[in-house]
Design an enzyme around this catalytic site. Structure first.
Site, PDB file in Angstrom:
ATOM      1  N   ASP A   1       9.468  -3.718   2.613  1.00 18.08           N
ATOM      2  CA  ASP A   1       9.013  -2.616   1.563  1.00 18.08           C
ATOM      3  C   ASP A   1       9.957  -1.321   1.726  1.00 18.08           C
ATOM      4  OD1 ASP A   1       6.748  -3.898   0.517  1.00 18.08           O
ATOM      5  OD2 ASP A   1       5.510  -3.018   1.614  1.00 18.08           O
TER       6      ASP A   1
ATOM      7  N   LYS B   1       3.062   4.336  -1.793  1.00 23.87           N
ATOM      8  CA  LYS B   1       2.867   3.527  -2.766  1.00 23.87           C
ATOM      9  C   LYS B   1       1.828   2.752  -3.163  1.00 23.87           C
ATOM     10  CE  LYS B   1       3.291  -0.926  -1.024  1.00 23.87           C
ATOM     11  NZ  LYS B   1       2.398  -1.889  -0.849  1.00 23.87           N
TER      12      LYS B   1
END
Length: 286
Positions: free
Chosen positions: A141, A13
């Site tokens: 996350d 990401k």
């Protein structure tokens, strides 16, 4: 019953922006960010075992198996499976392509892929929401990668809303340093009072929006990050992702990335990646 799944992607990401808006009583920082999935990441391979052993079959330098998020994720899901009267095990091989301490979410993504795949192979039947709750125990996350699509994130990163992001290509530079997240968040220099924004603010501005509040701290502590940002900014809106160390710049066309990639100074590893809208394994869970 399927017993093996190979070549399972764990995509990276990028944080298109990352604002620190406050701090909770327990010390966790309150954040706002947009998480962007890209088509580069680690690759994992899974096989069911006939005993209860969770075995990581690959060596990872500096990461003992017992502390690896992949192994911890498997054991966490195994505990849920045992509540159903199942006693599953697994062999897990990890092909690391993402740098550790790079701000790309590599370890968290590996953990999420582990939960998605073993939930499927072991037939534990947990929902996406249930997997996300497990994932949060491993790190802030992890829920994003289980969420399955690009997201506007709040809280400590676990409050997620789907968001549309531009079709983009990215050039990513690895400055050659590994940044300890805790060191950045504990810095006295960190801005912790950025004014909160709304998702509509981002939607109107997209790639040019906001900043990364962690960047100044990381760049001061690790000069190669500052050097990479300065070099890449000559081509566009370059910034750091996460708590560092990787630096990225968005481009609209692949040939633009290729042209810049050919000029990256040799002291840095650099690569290109394409924005994707959904996690490649999102279909494994509802």
């Amino acid at each position: 019953m399927v017993r093996t799944l190979n070549n399972c992607p764990a995509p990276a990401k990028l944080n298109l922006f990352l604002h620190v808006t406050g701090r909770r009583a327990d010390g966790y920082h309150l954040l706002q960010s947009v998480f962007q999935l890209i088509d580069r990441g680690d690759v994992l391979h899974f096989s069911i075992r006939d005993d209860e052993l969770i075995h990581r079959s690959t060596e990872l330098a500096g990461v003992p198996a017992d502390s690896d998020l992949v192994v911890r994720a498997a054991r966490l899901l195994q505990t849920e499976a045992k509540k159903q009267g199942k006693t599953p095990g697994a062999d897990i091989a990890v092909e690391k392509k993402l740098p550790m301490g790079g701000g790309l979410g590599g370890g968290s993504s590996d953990a999420a892929t582990t939960l998605l795949v073993l939930n499927h192979l072991w037939q534990t039947g947990l929902t996406r929401a249930e997997l996300m709750a497990l994932g949060l125990q491993l790190g802030a996350d992890v829920p994003f990668f289980l969420f399955g699509q690009n997201a506007f994130a709040e809280g400590i990163g676990e409050a997620l809303v789907p968001v549309n992001t531009p079709e983009s290509w990215f050039l990513v530079i690895e400055p050659g340093v590994s940044v300890p997240t805790q060191q950045i968040f504990s810095s006295m220099e960190l801005t912790r009072d950025t004014k909160p924004v709304k998702i509509s603010d981002f939607s109107g501005a997209q790639e040019s929006f906001g900043k990364n509040d962690l960047q100044v701290v990381a760049a001061n502590l690790f000069p190669p990050i500052a050097d990479a940002i300065k070099w890449l900014q000559q081509f566009g809106g370059a910034r750091m992702t996460g708590s560092g160390a990787c630096v990225f710049c968005p481009f609209k066309e692949e040939q633009q990335v290729d042209a810049v990639l050919a000029t990256v100074p040799p002291q840095w590893k650099a690569w290109k990646a394409k924005a994707i809208t959904h996690h490649p394994l999102a279909y494994l869970v509802t």
